[in-house]
Design a protein around this motif. Structure first.
Motif, PDB file in Angstrom:
ATOM      1  N   PRO A  79      -2.429  -9.530  -2.444  1.00  0.00           N
ATOM      2  CA  PRO A  79      -2.654  -8.095  -2.598  1.00  0.00           C
ATOM      3  C   PRO A  79      -2.306  -7.550  -3.979  1.00  0.00           C
ATOM      4  N   VAL A  80      -1.319  -8.107  -4.643  1.00  0.00           N
ATOM      5  CA  VAL A  80      -0.955  -7.612  -5.979  1.00  0.00           C
ATOM      6  C   VAL A  80      -2.112  -7.837  -6.943  1.00  0.00           C
ATOM      7  N   ILE A  81      -2.707  -9.008  -6.898  1.00  0.00           N
ATOM      8  CA  ILE A  81      -3.853  -9.308  -7.766  1.00  0.00           C
ATOM      9  C   ILE A  81      -5.040  -8.438  -7.378  1.00  0.00           C
ATOM     10  N   ILE A  82      -5.292  -8.283  -6.085  1.00  0.00           N
ATOM     11  CA  ILE A  82      -6.433  -7.489  -5.615  1.00  0.00           C
ATOM     12  C   ILE A  82      -6.327  -6.051  -6.111  1.00  0.00           C
ATOM     13  N   PHE A  83      -5.186  -5.408  -5.897  1.00  0.00           N
ATOM     14  CA  PHE A  83      -5.032  -4.018  -6.345  1.00  0.00           C
ATOM     15  C   PHE A  83      -5.106  -3.913  -7.861  1.00  0.00           C
ATOM     16  N   GLY A  84      -4.405  -4.788  -8.556  1.00  0.00           N
ATOM     17  CA  GLY A  84      -4.372  -4.733 -10.015  1.00  0.00           C
ATOM     18  C   GLY A  84      -5.731  -4.929 -10.648  1.00  0.00           C
TER      19      GLY A  84
END
Length: 113
Positions: A79-84
């Protein structure tokens, strides 16, 4: 204690880079390389101009690397990569839109030769 730390680090590195090695890891590393190439492009353009510049190629590499990294994050469910990357890619696209709009306006305002 130092020996235990070394064993822990070795175990971590083995888990991350050997146990989890697959085609998606290769894709993710390639995505990071494309994304990182934009800094080289920006640096070389700035050196040539003698001032800080952001060439259009910087933004295209940002979009390509950002989308590739977003795909990697989606596949890996991170999720961190997806949002960023979702937000960043939108910003990169917006910058390209602004640059192209400015270039069109400059061409329209330029006197005919």
């Amino acid at each position: 204690m130092l020996i235990q730390l070394a064993e822990d680090v070795r175990g971590y590195v083995y888990d991350v880079f050997v146990t989890r090695f697959d085609a998606w890891l290769v894709f993710g590393i390639l995505a990071q390389a494309v994304f990182g190439a934009r800094f080289v492009v920006q640096w070389l353009a700035s050196e040539r101009a003698g001032r800080s510049v952001m060439p259009l190629a910087f933004w295209f590499l940002s979009i390509a690397g950002g989308l590739m990294t977003l795909v990697y994050g989606l596949v890996r469910r991170e999720p961190v990569i997806i949002f960023g990357q979702a937000l960043s890619t939108f910003i990169y696209l917006r910058n390209v839109t602004l640059i192209l709009r400015e270039r069109r306006a400059a061409r329209a305002a330029a006197p005919a030769r």
